[in-house]
Design an enzyme around this catalytic site. Structure first.
Site, PDB file in Angstrom:
ATOM      1  N   ASN A  54      59.781  41.859  10.893  1.00 25.08           N
ATOM      2  CA  ASN A  54      59.830  42.718  12.078  1.00 25.08           C
ATOM      3  C   ASN A  54      61.215  43.365  12.105  1.00 25.08           C
ATOM      4  OD1 ASN A  54      59.931  43.836  14.624  1.00 25.08           O
ATOM      5  ND2 ASN A  54      59.864  41.883  15.727  1.00 25.08           N
ATOM      6  N   TRP A  55      61.260  44.629  11.738  1.00 21.77           N
ATOM      7  CA  TRP A  55      62.575  45.291  11.619  1.00 21.77           C
ATOM      8  C   TRP A  55      63.139  45.709  12.969  1.00 21.77           C
ATOM      9  CZ3 TRP A  55      61.628  49.038   6.829  1.00 21.77           C
ATOM     10  CH2 TRP A  55      61.324  48.250   5.703  1.00 21.77           C
ATOM     11  N   LYS A  56      62.360  45.614  14.015  1.00 23.62           N
ATOM     12  CA  LYS A  56      62.802  45.989  15.373  1.00 23.62           C
ATOM     13  C   LYS A  56      63.375  47.414  15.365  1.00 23.62           C
ATOM     14  CE  LYS A  56      63.299  41.130  16.413  1.00 23.62           C
ATOM     15  NZ  LYS A  56      63.911  40.086  17.190  1.00 23.62           N
ATOM     16  N   HIS A  84      55.321  41.065  21.687  1.00 26.69           N
ATOM     17  CA  HIS A  84      56.572  40.421  21.275  1.00 26.69           C
ATOM     18  C   HIS A  84      57.389  40.097  22.534  1.00 26.69           C
ATOM     19  CE1 HIS A  84      60.599  39.895  19.685  1.00 26.69           C
ATOM     20  NE2 HIS A  84      60.016  39.592  18.532  1.00 26.69           N
ATOM     21  N   GLU A  98      60.347  40.519  23.275  1.00 25.05           N
ATOM     22  CA  GLU A  98      61.228  41.611  23.726  1.00 25.05           C
ATOM     23  C   GLU A  98      60.420  42.660  24.493  1.00 25.05           C
ATOM     24  OE1 GLU A  98      62.953  42.325  19.876  1.00 25.05           O
ATOM     25  OE2 GLU A  98      63.935  40.364  20.031  1.00 25.05           O
ATOM     26  N   GLU A 138      56.487  32.253  19.018  1.00 26.09           N
ATOM     27  CA  GLU A 138      57.910  32.569  18.946  1.00 26.09           C
ATOM     28  C   GLU A 138      58.603  32.065  20.206  1.00 26.09           C
ATOM     29  OE1 GLU A 138      58.769  36.019  16.088  1.00 26.09           O
ATOM     30  OE2 GLU A 138      58.296  36.900  18.020  1.00 26.09           O
ATOM     31  N   GLY A 185      66.643  35.347  17.472  1.00 27.30           N
ATOM     32  CA  GLY A 185      67.952  35.992  17.319  1.00 27.30           C
ATOM     33  C   GLY A 185      69.114  35.124  17.752  1.00 27.30           C
ATOM     34  N   SER A 216      64.550  32.852  14.396  1.00 26.65           N
ATOM     35  CA  SER A 216      65.624  32.434  13.480  1.00 26.65           C
ATOM     36  C   SER A 216      65.109  31.807  12.186  1.00 26.65           C
ATOM     37  CB  SER A 216      66.614  31.505  14.201  1.00 26.65           C
ATOM     38  OG  SER A 216      67.235  32.196  15.270  1.00 26.65           O
ATOM     39  N   GLY A 265      62.732  38.253  11.957  1.00 26.73           N
ATOM     40  CA  GLY A 265      63.466  39.395  12.487  1.00 26.73           C
ATOM     41  C   GLY A 265      64.697  39.664  11.632  1.00 26.73           C
ATOM     42  N   GLY A 266      65.844  39.163  12.080  1.00 28.13           N
ATOM     43  CA  GLY A 266      67.132  39.446  11.428  1.00 28.13           C
ATOM     44  C   GLY A 266      67.109  39.284   9.911  1.00 28.13           C
TER      45      GLY A 266
HETATM   46  P1  PGA Z   1      64.716  36.541  14.515  1.00 28.78           P
HETATM   47  O1  PGA Z   1      63.564  37.356  15.261  1.00 28.78           O
HETATM   48  O2  PGA Z   1      64.162  36.116  13.163  1.00 28.78           O
HETATM   49  O3  PGA Z   1      65.863  37.507  14.383  1.00 28.78           O
HETATM   50  O4  PGA Z   1      65.035  35.360  15.368  1.00 28.78           O
HETATM   51  C1  PGA Z   1      62.220  36.954  15.185  1.00 28.78           C
HETATM   52  C2  PGA Z   1      61.354  37.907  15.975  1.00 28.78           C
HETATM   53  O5  PGA Z   1      61.784  38.391  17.019  1.00 28.78           O
HETATM   54  O6  PGA Z   1      60.206  38.230  15.581  1.00 28.78           O
END
Ligand code: PGA
Length: 256
Positions: free
Chosen positions: A11-13, A97, A99, A171, A177, A217, A238-239
């Site tokens: 997930n590149w956000k 998600h 967010e 999640e 994050g 994470s 994500g990251g």
């Molecule tokens: P993260 O994000 O790996 O940076 O914790 C995961 C996500 O939000 O899907």
């Protein structure tokens, strides 16, 4: 993991412009040819979907969007429809998600509508659920997960049918994050609970076939232990998905 094929999604956000996106997906594509046992997906921002689709070419990488609207079209300024995603080459769409839920006020009801619209358009939804730190500390994790499942999957629940390709992603919000991952045991407990919920509503055939991803994470050094858990079938990253090296290492968790 059972007999389910692992699924690793990036997930590149709201990161990477078009040329950076193309560079990253090319670097991934060059190195995943030896990953036939794992499904790989990238979810770039809307603006990069088409160029990433072209860059994927014949490589075995699925393309996903990070969100969509449930309507087919009309006066919804700023929104993107399911058909637009299909046209851009998407096979999957991430829905709900944390967010989107916390920053953009998405509710379970909206996610339910989106999931129904995605399936109607032939897109595979990746539906996210997870508790906040406060909810976990108050001992409300399972209650919250049950309520998110009940409401975000209401339409499927009422029809007593869910496409087996549908993917769920657990999640925990406190792990996204933050560098703080759920331990494999903590994650497994919730994944098992989710699979049990699936069994109650859709029967054991569906529950055993559906994939449940863990996200929060995920890094190369914790993937293998998470994936060793019986009900964890993949990762939503994500990251660590923004660098080819770390994403590939995660996708190659078998070999690490
Ligand atoms: P993260 O994000 O790996 O940076 O914790 C995961 C996500 O939000 O899907």
């Amino acid at each position: 993991m059972g007999d389910r094929k692992p699924f690793i999604a990036g997930n590149w956000k709201m990161n990477l412009n078009r040329s950076e996106s193309v560079k990253l997906v090319r670097a991934i594509a060059e190195r995943i040819s030896d990953q036939p046992g794992t499904d790989i997906l990238v979810a770039p921002p809307f603006t990069a979907l088409s160029v990433v689709k072209d860059a994927i070419g014949s490589a075995k990488i699925y393309l996903g969007a990070q969100n969509m609207h449930w309507e087919t079209g009309g006066a919804y300024t700023g929104e993107v429809s399911p058909a637009m995603l299909v046209e851009a080459g998407c096979t999957h769409v991430i829905l709900g998600h944390s967010e989107r839920r916390s920053l953009f006020m998405e509710t379970d009801e909206m996610i339910d509508r989106k999931a129904r619209a995605a399936v109607g358009m032939g897109l595979i939804p990746i539906i996210c659920i997870g508790e906040t730190l406060e909810q976990r500390e108050q001992g409300r994790t399972f209650q919250l997960i049950r309520s998110q499942l009940d409401q975000s999957l209401k339409n499927f629940r009422e029809q007593k049918a869910m496409p087996l390709t549908t993917i769920l992603a657990y999640e925990p919000v406190w792990a996204i994050g933050t560098g703080r991952t759920a331990s494999p045991q903590e994650a497994q407990e919730v994944h098992q609970f989710i699979r049990q919920w699936l069994k109650e509503h859709f029967g054991s055939g569906t529950a055993e076939k559906m994939r449940i991803l863990y996200g929060g994470s995920v890094k190369p050094d914790n993937t293998k232990d998470l994936m060793a858990m019986p009900d964890i079938d993949g990762a939503l990253v994500g990251g660590a998905s923004l660098k080819a090296d770390t994403f590939i290492q995660i996708a190659r968790f078998h070999a690490e």
